[in-house]
Design a protein around this motif. Structure first.
Motif, PDB file in Angstrom:
ATOM      1  N   GLN A   3      23.732  -8.961  24.131  1.00  0.00           N
ATOM      2  CA  GLN A   3      24.200  -8.186  23.002  1.00  0.00           C
ATOM      3  C   GLN A   3      25.370  -7.319  23.370  1.00  0.00           C
ATOM      4  N   GLY A   4      26.284  -7.172  22.389  1.00  0.00           N
ATOM      5  CA  GLY A   4      27.341  -6.199  22.530  1.00  0.00           C
ATOM      6  C   GLY A   4      26.852  -4.864  22.044  1.00  0.00           C
ATOM      7  N   ASN A  30      32.556 -17.007  25.864  1.00  0.00           N
ATOM      8  CA  ASN A  30      33.695 -17.855  25.506  1.00  0.00           C
ATOM      9  C   ASN A  30      34.717 -17.044  24.727  1.00  0.00           C
ATOM     10  N   ASN A  31      34.227 -16.263  23.793  1.00  0.00           N
ATOM     11  CA  ASN A  31      35.112 -15.406  23.030  1.00  0.00           C
ATOM     12  C   ASN A  31      34.372 -14.182  22.530  1.00  0.00           C
ATOM     13  N   GLN A  33      34.489 -11.433  19.175  1.00  0.00           N
ATOM     14  CA  GLN A  33      35.030 -11.266  17.843  1.00  0.00           C
ATOM     15  C   GLN A  33      34.693  -9.871  17.319  1.00  0.00           C
ATOM     16  N   TYR A  35      34.161  -7.774  13.659  1.00  0.00           N
ATOM     17  CA  TYR A  35      33.900  -7.915  12.227  1.00  0.00           C
ATOM     18  C   TYR A  35      33.831  -6.532  11.599  1.00  0.00           C
ATOM     19  N   ASP A  92      29.488 -14.735  21.938  1.00  0.00           N
ATOM     20  CA  ASP A  92      28.669 -15.918  22.149  1.00  0.00           C
ATOM     21  C   ASP A  92      28.424 -16.014  23.651  1.00  0.00           C
ATOM     22  N   ASP A  96      26.130 -21.493  26.851  1.00  0.00           N
ATOM     23  CA  ASP A  96      25.083 -21.743  25.874  1.00  0.00           C
ATOM     24  C   ASP A  96      25.495 -22.888  24.969  1.00  0.00           C
ATOM     25  N   SER A  98      23.971 -23.769  22.384  1.00  0.00           N
ATOM     26  CA  SER A  98      23.619 -23.494  20.995  1.00  0.00           C
ATOM     27  C   SER A  98      24.758 -22.754  20.334  1.00  0.00           C
ATOM     28  N   TYR A  99      24.669 -22.573  19.040  1.00  0.00           N
ATOM     29  CA  TYR A  99      25.797 -22.041  18.285  1.00  0.00           C
ATOM     30  C   TYR A  99      25.367 -20.802  17.533  1.00  0.00           C
ATOM     31  N   LYS A 100      25.692 -19.663  18.082  1.00  0.00           N
ATOM     32  CA  LYS A 100      25.353 -18.410  17.428  1.00  0.00           C
ATOM     33  C   LYS A 100      26.253 -17.323  17.969  1.00  0.00           C
ATOM     34  N   LEU A 101      26.387 -16.284  17.188  1.00  0.00           N
ATOM     35  CA  LEU A 101      27.020 -15.053  17.637  1.00  0.00           C
ATOM     36  C   LEU A 101      25.976 -13.957  17.626  1.00  0.00           C
ATOM     37  N   ILE A 102      26.057 -13.098  18.606  1.00  0.00           N
ATOM     38  CA  ILE A 102      25.158 -11.952  18.673  1.00  0.00           C
ATOM     39  C   ILE A 102      25.977 -10.706  18.428  1.00  0.00           C
ATOM     40  N   PHE A 103      25.516  -9.911  17.485  1.00  0.00           N
ATOM     41  CA  PHE A 103      26.256  -8.725  17.069  1.00  0.00           C
ATOM     42  C   PHE A 103      25.734  -7.476  17.760  1.00  0.00           C
ATOM     43  N   GLY A 104      26.649  -6.562  18.005  1.00  0.00           N
ATOM     44  CA  GLY A 104      26.269  -5.259  18.511  1.00  0.00           C
ATOM     45  C   GLY A 104      25.773  -4.371  17.393  1.00  0.00           C
TER      46      GLY A 104
END
Lengths: 113, 116
Positions: A3-4, A30-31, A33, A35, A92, A96, A98-104
């Motif tokens: 987590q961020g 990988n990156n 982002q 929001y 992300d 991994d 799998s395909y997901k983003l984890i938000f702070g």
């Protein structure tokens, strides 16, 4: 957990000032982002920075990424009252499949007119 | 600009009832997600979906939750027997993945679920 975590949790500034928000994360990415979320609304993508990039600009936004420190910052220059919102970083995982983003947990920004 | 749409915007239900939250992702997107946000807290990942199957799910996404893409446009989240703690804003998102990296997510405006 990857987590961020944003810092500060809340920020209050005067219109015209710059706002800086920081994000730290735990694992390779990988990156990263950023929001934005207006109260009670969905999240809107602002900017994406890849792990091999160090800085990126988009209008009044400037994002930096330091992978050695596992941290990123979002700078909003010449802030406006309309910038009042919550800002989240999201990561992300590098390995991994799998395909997901984890938000702070977000920074709540208040820009006073 | 294309957008993700969610219905309903608000849903009130009694504890123990089943609810279905509906989403129409952006038409050329391949990856679909559900997130939730309890009031004032962080945005939590629930599940990702690709090629008609779940890619990954979180600990929150237990047997009471299921997702489905019943046709070419809708993506639904079902909670079989709602609990009080399921009260939250539920966000659907979609993305168009390119290459090896996840691209940005497009979020809907959310469904506010209130379990009484």
């Amino acid at each position: 957990s990857q987590q961020g975590e944003e810092d500060p949790q809340a920020l209050s500034i005067q219109e015209g000032e710059n706002a800086t928000m920081n994000c730290s994360y735990k694992t390779s990415i990988n990156n990263l982002q950023w929001y934005r979320q207006n109260s009670g609304r969905g999240l809107v993508h602002l900017i994406l920075i890849r792990s091999n990039e160090r800085e990126k600009h988009s209008g009044r936004l400037r994002v930096t990424l330091d992978t050695s420190k596992k941290s990123s910052s979002l700078l909003i220059t010449a802030s406006r009252a309309a910038d009042t919102a919550s800002y989240f970083c999201a990561t992300d995982a590098e390995m991994d499949s799998s395909y997901k983003l984890i938000f702070g947990s977000g920074t709540r920004l208040l820009v006073r007119p | 600009e294309p957008e993700v749409t969610q219905t309903p915007s608000h849903q009130v239900t009694q504890m123990g009832q089943e609810v279905i939250l509906r989403c129409v992702p952006i038409s050329n997107h391949l990856y679909f997600y559900w997130y939730r946000q309890i009031l004032g807290q962080k945005v939590e990942f629930l599940v990702s979906f690709y090629n008609n199957e779940i890619s990954e799910k979180s600990e929150i996404f237990d047997d009471q939750f299921s997702v489905e893409r019943p046709d070419g446009s809708n993506f639904t989240l079902k909670i079989r027997s709602t609990k009080l703690e399921d009260s939250a804003m539920y966000f659907c998102a979609s993305s168009e993945k390119r290459g090896a990296y996840n691209e940005k997510l497009f979020f809907g405006s959310g469904t506010q679920l209130s379990v009484l």
